[in-house]
Write an enzyme that holds these catalytic residues in place. Sequence first.
Site, PDB file in Angstrom:
ATOM      1  N   ARG A 113    -111.945 -27.064 -55.737  1.00  0.00           N
ATOM      2  CA  ARG A 113    -113.331 -27.488 -55.517  1.00  0.00           C
ATOM      3  C   ARG A 113    -114.029 -27.641 -56.867  1.00  0.00           C
ATOM      4  NH1 ARG A 113    -117.816 -24.581 -51.613  1.00  0.00           N
ATOM      5  NH2 ARG A 113    -117.429 -22.773 -52.966  1.00  0.00           N
ATOM      6  N   ASP A 133    -121.743 -15.831 -53.073  1.00  0.00           N
ATOM      7  CA  ASP A 133    -121.678 -16.847 -54.119  1.00  0.00           C
ATOM      8  C   ASP A 133    -123.057 -17.482 -54.281  1.00  0.00           C
ATOM      9  OD1 ASP A 133    -121.957 -18.678 -52.049  1.00  0.00           O
ATOM     10  OD2 ASP A 133    -119.908 -19.420 -52.161  1.00  0.00           O
TER      11      ASP A 133
END
Length: 559
Positions: free
Chosen positions: A175, A460
């Site tokens: 990603r 996150d």
Amino acid sequence: MTLQTTHSDTTVNGVRVLGAPVPGQDRVLTRDALEFLATLHRAMEPRRQELMELRTERRRAIAEGEPLDFRPATRTVREDASWRVAPLAPGLRDRRVEITGPVDRKMTINAMNSGAKCWLADFEDSSTPSWENVIAGQVNLHDAIRRTISLTTAEGKEYKLGGVQLVDRPTIIVRPRGLHLMEDRILVDGAPVSGALADFALYFFHNARELLRRGRGPYFYLPKTESHLEARWWNCVFVRAQDLLEIPQGTIRATVLIETITAAFEMDEILYQLRNHAAGLNAGRWDYIFSIIKTFRERGEDFVLPDRSEVTMTQPMMRAYTELLVHTCHRRGASAIGGMAAQIPNRRDPEANAAALDKVRADKTREAEDGFDGSWVAHPDLVPVAMEVFDDVLKDAQNQIRSRKRDDVVPDAAALVDVKATTGSITEQGLRMNIEVGIRYVESWLRGNGAAAIHNLMEDAATAEISRSQIWQWIHAGSSARLADGGERTVTREWVEQLTEEEFGRIERSEGDRFDDAREIFTEVALAEEFPDFLTLPAYERFLSAAARRRAGSFADAA
């Protein structure tokens, strides 16, 4: 040949790498790799900038009252039942459990040994984009693919790969950073390159052929996508990159995270633009809710949400979103991947641990029964739990693409934005939690750790984004954001400042921490008069400034 850099940076063929070298840089920033990146940048950067302007224009139109609906101009793409994405690639046919995490060396080894079917190797929300992290992440992936990776900690603990072959390990899906983020330490013709393009290009250049040789391919997750035009941009990047390296077209495969409300209205179109490179779509929670708040921030009481803990995937608007995603993916032959189980098992507290695992099991059961082909976990200990759930549903099948078409789902624009149907309350406890967790996460991010364990959850950047955006929304909603205490109390700027003082005072401090900076950044974006698009932008500026000061001090010492 390597482009060597020192404190006095070097420019070669229009490519300039800033700052002091870090370990592994000579392996990653070779002359050929940088020229490959520069070629992609020169071709693709003008359109990327146009796409960022289109984001602003569309958000402005929605703020002024334009309804969010399925696009009339692309109706034929949605209604044409004949087209499909490319057949699933090797390593992407069975994705029942995917583990996620940053690309530090320990996480890379643990992920590859986890028993999951795939690993989302994350340069985005769970990784602070320090120069050390950016370079080390590429080195770690290079070594993991070639089975040369190992780690011995300062305490003498050893980490290494187990004995199985790469094809029996989790398929790596990288990603890259979002399109809005820049890589300011690599300049091409004097301008910074896109962080997304840098992460993609360096990984693809160094590993595409090796992955093919080992029976896999270069696979990616695309974050923060807001429209099918951005998917088209990525498809152009893929085509050009494969041509430049003489890699067969269609080798690259991408799964798109549908984590913005605008993208939820363009799932068919996104798959169509990427159809020769598409692998699937993913449904998340925090970034998606953050996008709803950001997109409709000027639209008043109809879009005010309760405490984030109550905005679960079972709420009506979230059900409409996830069910439409499964329906769309399976109609087009793509994988539908579910959201994150962020729990961190607590082996010291068996009762709490059992309760957490029960939550994971229930969440994954809902996803599997809804037709999802796989889902995410944040910790290796959760892999067996999620695997058992999907094994029970899938039986001998690799996925549910053919067996669960979800033809019962009817696309409903109104249901996707029916925030008023969301049940729940705004509470002081929820407000305090947003403040505390937001500050704790930003502090961790500023120290270079983008995956932070807070209250037995792996958090996150999306956690901090939803936390600060809820505070901003509640302040600006006035009487529409009354607290659930039976009175007239609402969230005000002054009260948030008071609670921030109290929560900050409870945080244990240590030498060298970044809590003062974290508090300043978090309150800056939560209390701003105008809504900042991304918290990570001012945080990144602060991070770069601190790094520049360190480099200047190091250079002075050397002199």
